[in-house]
Design an enzyme around this catalytic site. Structure first.
Site, PDB file in Angstrom:
ATOM      1  N   SER A  70      50.578  -4.893  12.829  1.00 45.74           N
ATOM      2  CA  SER A  70      51.340  -6.104  12.521  1.00 45.74           C
ATOM      3  C   SER A  70      52.783  -5.889  12.922  1.00 45.74           C
ATOM      4  O   SER A  70      53.289  -4.756  12.859  1.00 45.74           O
ATOM      5  CB  SER A  70      51.270  -6.412  11.024  1.00 45.74           C
ATOM      6  OG  SER A  70      52.191  -7.432  10.664  1.00 45.74           O
ATOM      7  N   TYR A 103      51.799  -4.199   2.502  1.00 48.95           N
ATOM      8  CA  TYR A 103      51.180  -4.512   3.789  1.00 48.95           C
ATOM      9  C   TYR A 103      51.966  -3.881   4.933  1.00 48.95           C
ATOM     10  O   TYR A 103      51.390  -3.209   5.812  1.00 48.95           O
ATOM     11  CB  TYR A 103      51.119  -6.027   3.952  1.00 48.95           C
ATOM     12  CG  TYR A 103      50.478  -6.510   5.226  1.00 48.95           C
ATOM     13  CD1 TYR A 103      49.094  -6.530   5.371  1.00 48.95           C
ATOM     14  CD2 TYR A 103      51.253  -6.970   6.286  1.00 48.95           C
ATOM     15  CE1 TYR A 103      48.500  -6.981   6.538  1.00 48.95           C
ATOM     16  CE2 TYR A 103      50.672  -7.429   7.459  1.00 48.95           C
ATOM     17  CZ  TYR A 103      49.292  -7.438   7.573  1.00 48.95           C
ATOM     18  OH  TYR A 103      48.712  -7.889   8.730  1.00 48.95           O
TER      19      TYR A 103
END
Length: 278
Positions: A155, A168
């Site tokens: 990401s 995350y």
């Protein structure tokens, strides 16, 4: 089984619909979103795919749609023994794995001061431990054959701070560096390891971050993502659109192909310029 040779130095590009013909790929998190798109992109290039997911419905549907090209298996990537058993069985029954794509991931948003131990552990168990389990299992086998490609879908949050996304972002950053270290170790043995780092992408994970009633792709929540949010220190998307899963899958398909034969340890951002590559 005879060792596989590395790609010839006399390089020729196969037709797009056949550039992965004869190869076998393992894709995790393949039941929906980016993982599903990766399966479709690989099959379109002639690849056979072992599509895995913790939930069977999506991968079973892909196996029915692509009968003969996709095999579906249920897999919890947090279970190291289950991962090793699946890889060993695949190599015995389907053939040598040429490609592995780590897509399985979860997102649990919370300010750090309210983040629970369970959410932190669960996020790392899937996003980081899962990448480790799968990559470790396939890496030795690929190295013994002298060829292979591993791609981790990370990401852009791994490279730029995000409010409410500490677990995350940290888990994805760990996976990026793990994949680079793995690539450094495996490079002398002909195995390439890269990461693809998406920005906002039209998946269930993205829509789950939007307020109830706004979880549609051209609504106000989507427009706010494109425009950016000064209050959360988030830039917009210069290209003016949110990515579709196929945009990410195309990057993965490139990195596992011979067109990327001299690319390893690379982190490819696919975010429309959202992080300004900070």
């Amino acid at each position: 089984m005879a060792p596989r040779s590395a790609p010839s130095s006399r390089h020729s590009v196969a037709p797009a619909d056949q550039e992965l013909a004869g190869r076998l790929a393992l894709v995790t998190g393949a039941g929906r979103g980016i993982g599903e798109a990766v399966v479709r992109a690989l099959v379109a290039r002639g690849c056979r795919v072992l599509a895995t997911d913790a939930a069977p419905e999506g991968v079973d549907a892909l196996a029915r749609e692509y009968e003969g090209s996709v095999v579906a298996r249920t897999l919890d990537v947090t279970d190291a023994a289950a991962v090793e058993a699946l890889v060993a069985d695949a190599e015995d029954t389907l053939g040598a794995l040429d490609i592995a794509v780590n897509v399985a991931g979860i997102l649990r948003c919370s300010p750090v001061t309210e983040l629970t131990d369970e959410d932190w552990r669960a996020t790392f168990a899937v996003n980081t431990d899962g990448v480790f389990h799968v990559s470790r299992s396939v890496a030795g086998r690929m190295a013994d054959r002298g060829a292979g490609s591993i791609v981790t879908v990370a990401s852009n949050a791994a490279g730029i701070p995000r409010t409410t996304m500490a677990a995350y972002a940290a888990s994805k950053a760990a996976s990026v560096m793990f994949t680079k270290c793995l690539g450094l170790e495996l490079a002398p043995r002909g195995v390439r390891c890269n990461t693809v780092s998406p920005g906002s992408t039209l998946t269930d994970m993205q829509r789950g971050m939007w307020p109830a009633g706004e979880a549609h792709d051209d609504g106000p929540a989507a427009r706010r993502v494109i425009a950016g949010d000064l209050a959360s220190y988030r830039t917009g998307i210069p290209l003016g659109r949110i990515a579709e899963p196929a945009d990410i899958a195309e990057a993965v398909a490139f990195l596992v192909s011979d067109r990327a034969r001299h690319i390893t340890l690379h982190d490819l951002y696919v975010d429309g310029g959202a992080t300004l590559r900070a």
